[in-house]
Design a protein around this motif. Structure first.
Motif, short mmCIF file in Angstrom:
data_model
loop_
_atom_site.label_atom_id
_atom_site.label_comp_id
_atom_site.label_asym_id
_atom_site.label_seq_id
_atom_site.Cartn_x
_atom_site.Cartn_y
_atom_site.Cartn_z
N MET A 107 -13.83 -53.71 -1.67
CA MET A 107 -14.02 -53.24 -0.30
C MET A 107 -12.85 -52.36 0.12
SD MET A 107 -14.44 -55.51 3.18
CE MET A 107 -15.79 -56.46 2.51
N THR A 108 -13.14 -51.18 0.61
CA THR A 108 -12.13 -50.23 1.04
C THR A 108 -11.77 -50.45 2.51
OG1 THR A 108 -12.91 -48.57 -0.53
CG2 THR A 108 -11.62 -47.77 1.33
N ILE A 109 -10.51 -50.29 2.85
CA ILE A 109 -10.07 -50.35 4.24
C ILE A 109 -10.14 -48.95 4.84
CG2 ILE A 109 -8.22 -50.98 5.83
CD1 ILE A 109 -9.50 -53.31 4.30
N ILE A 110 -10.78 -48.81 5.99
CA ILE A 110 -10.99 -47.51 6.61
C ILE A 110 -9.71 -47.00 7.24
CG2 ILE A 110 -12.25 -46.28 8.43
CD1 ILE A 110 -14.42 -48.53 8.08
N GLU A 111 -9.42 -45.72 7.00
CA GLU A 111 -8.32 -45.05 7.68
C GLU A 111 -8.93 -43.94 8.55
OE1 GLU A 111 -5.24 -45.88 7.68
OE2 GLU A 111 -5.26 -47.38 6.07
N THR A 112 -8.88 -44.10 9.86
CA THR A 112 -9.40 -43.07 10.74
C THR A 112 -8.49 -41.85 10.71
OG1 THR A 112 -10.35 -44.75 12.21
CG2 THR A 112 -10.09 -42.52 13.11
N PRO A 113 -9.02 -40.64 10.49
CA PRO A 113 -8.16 -39.45 10.44
C PRO A 113 -7.32 -39.31 11.70
CG PRO A 113 -10.39 -38.93 9.71
CD PRO A 113 -10.44 -40.33 10.26
N SER A 114 -6.10 -38.83 11.53
CA SER A 114 -5.18 -38.72 12.67
C SER A 114 -5.67 -37.74 13.72
CB SER A 114 -3.79 -38.30 12.17
OG SER A 114 -3.87 -37.05 11.50
N ASP A 115 -6.49 -36.77 13.31
CA ASP A 115 -6.98 -35.77 14.27
C ASP A 115 -8.38 -36.09 14.79
OD1 ASP A 115 -8.30 -35.40 11.90
OD2 ASP A 115 -8.10 -33.21 11.86
N TRP A 116 -8.82 -37.34 14.62
CA TRP A 116 -10.16 -37.73 15.06
C TRP A 116 -10.23 -37.64 16.59
CZ3 TRP A 116 -13.82 -37.51 11.81
CH2 TRP A 116 -15.08 -38.09 12.06
N PRO A 117 -11.33 -37.11 17.16
CA PRO A 117 -11.40 -36.94 18.62
C PRO A 117 -11.30 -38.27 19.36
CG PRO A 117 -13.55 -36.62 17.63
CD PRO A 117 -12.57 -36.67 16.50
N ALA A 118 -10.66 -38.23 20.52
CA ALA A 118 -10.44 -39.45 21.31
C ALA A 118 -11.34 -39.52 22.53
CB ALA A 118 -8.98 -39.53 21.74
N ASP A 119 -12.04 -38.43 22.87
CA ASP A 119 -12.88 -38.45 24.06
C ASP A 119 -14.13 -37.61 23.84
OD1 ASP A 119 -12.23 -35.68 24.62
OD2 ASP A 119 -10.35 -36.39 25.48
#
Length: 232
Positions: free
Chosen positions: A1-13
């Protein structure tokens, strides 16, 4: 099972997410037919949530397109990347789905999403977004028509009716996969035509309403979520 890393530039709103949809929509390839049904590999992706614990689990299950036997599978678990907003579901699911696809031992071939491609209010649903980001051929098979309508269709397997936007554009099709059973809603995502997407959907539904890709990915992501929840 892989642990998810959300991209640092992922939109916040919401505003940022909609801007990204607008920027990427023109990159969708709509004039490639995609692979022939029953050939190569076909991969189902699906996601399950535990909002109380802020957990999401994604699964990717690869099938032999001819036999529908499982060839490979992978899961990814982590924190939810985006709040639930109708029309922006891709931003909630994509980090998990991308992580699961990346964990597969080989390329997934055609990808089938439990969601929408062109049949989306902004014409850029999860299947289109995933296709643009990965370059893979992707189609969407949804359980309901979202904001679109269609006319009557026959009761026999294979009966179809255009899924129409307000301006009359055919953005997908209601497709009956089982006689007398509620249809599914098929739309092209990226690098596959609507005709071919419907042909693939029928090939993937020999016994049940939903494609085998979706059924197997749904079961696997739910199991991964239960495991992650128990670990917490």
């Amino acid at each position: 099972m892989t642990i998810i890393e959300t991209p640092s530039d992922w939109p916040a709103d919401e505003a940022a997410a909609r801007r990204i949809q607008d920027e990427l929509r023109d990159r969708v390839v709509r004039d490639e037919p995609g692979p022939a049904p029953g050939t190569g590999l076909v991969t189902g992706v699906d996601v399950a949530y535990d909002d109380d614990r802020d957990l999401v689990a994604a699964a990717a299950v690869v099938l032999d397109a001819g036999t529908l036997d499982v060839v490979a599978e992978a899961t990814a678990v982590g924190r939810v990347a985006f709040p639930y907003v109708p029309g922006l579901l891709a931003f909630r699911e994509l980090p998990a789905v991308l992580a699961a696809l990346a964990a597969l031992p080989a390329g997934p071939g055609l990808v089938v999403c439990d969601g929408y491609g062109r049949a989306h209010p902004r014409r850029f649903g999860l299947a289109s977004h995933l296709g643009v980001l990965t370059g893979l051929p992707v189609l969407g098979v949804a359980k309901n028509p979202f904001t679109f309508t269609h006319g009557p269709l026959g009761e026999h397997r294979g009966a179809a009716a255009p899924l129409l936007a307000g301006d009359g554009e055919e953005v997908g099709r209601a497709l009956r996969t089982r006689e007398g059973v509620k249809p599914v809603y098929v739309s092209a995502g990226h690098r596959v035509t609507l005709d071919n997407a419907c042909a693939h959907t029928l090939r993937l539904t020999p016994r049940y309403r939903l494609p085998e890709t979706t059924r197997r990915a749904d079961a696997l992501c739910r199991a991964a979520l239960r495991e992650a929840t128990a670990a917490r």
